[in-house]
Design a protein around this motif. Structure first.
Motif, PDB file in Angstrom:
ATOM      1  N   SER A   5       0.848  -1.189   0.000  1.00 38.45           N
ATOM      2  CA  SER A   5       0.000   0.000   0.000  1.00 38.45           C
ATOM      3  C   SER A   5       0.885   1.241   0.000  1.00 38.45           C
ATOM      4  CB  SER A   5      -0.900   0.007   1.234  1.00 38.45           C
ATOM      5  OG  SER A   5      -0.127   0.240   2.398  1.00 38.45           O
ATOM      6  N   GLU A   6       0.295   2.364  -0.280  1.00 35.57           N
ATOM      7  CA  GLU A   6       1.027   3.624  -0.294  1.00 35.57           C
ATOM      8  C   GLU A   6       1.632   3.917   1.084  1.00 35.57           C
ATOM      9  OE1 GLU A   6       0.060   8.286  -1.095  1.00 35.57           O
ATOM     10  OE2 GLU A   6      -0.936   6.824  -2.366  1.00 35.57           O
ATOM     11  N   THR A   7       0.897   3.591   2.128  1.00 32.37           N
ATOM     12  CA  THR A   7       1.383   3.799   3.495  1.00 32.37           C
ATOM     13  C   THR A   7       2.603   2.926   3.776  1.00 32.37           C
ATOM     14  OG1 THR A   7      -0.861   4.304   4.219  1.00 32.37           O
ATOM     15  CG2 THR A   7       0.736   3.748   5.924  1.00 32.37           C
TER      16      THR A   7
END
Length: 72
Positions: A5-7
């Motif tokens: 994920s981007e996180t």
């Protein structure tokens, strides 16, 4: 492996940046150390940090975390 994920990518980037900054600081401060035992500990820390950085880079490369696709 699943896509990160981007996180997770931001966390990985932050971790790599912290390791890089810590390594630079340790290398700079090492020249100021006069005690032989402390200098050996500092060198061991530098080697450990370099190992962690290489492991993170290897993870990024092996799992194709970064892509070179075009921007839209």
């Amino acid at each position: 492996m699943r896509n990160l994920s981007e996180t997770e990518i931001l966390s990985l980037t932050g971790l790599l940046r912290m390791e890089k900054d810590g390594l630079a600081l340790t290398r700079t401060l090492q020249s100021l150390i006069s005690d032989d035992d402390l200098k050996k500990e500092s060198e061991a820390g530098i080697l450990a940090s370099e190992g962690r950085i290489k492991a993170i880079q290897q993870f990024i490369n092996e799992n194709q975390v970064t892509t070179t696709g075009e921007v839209r």
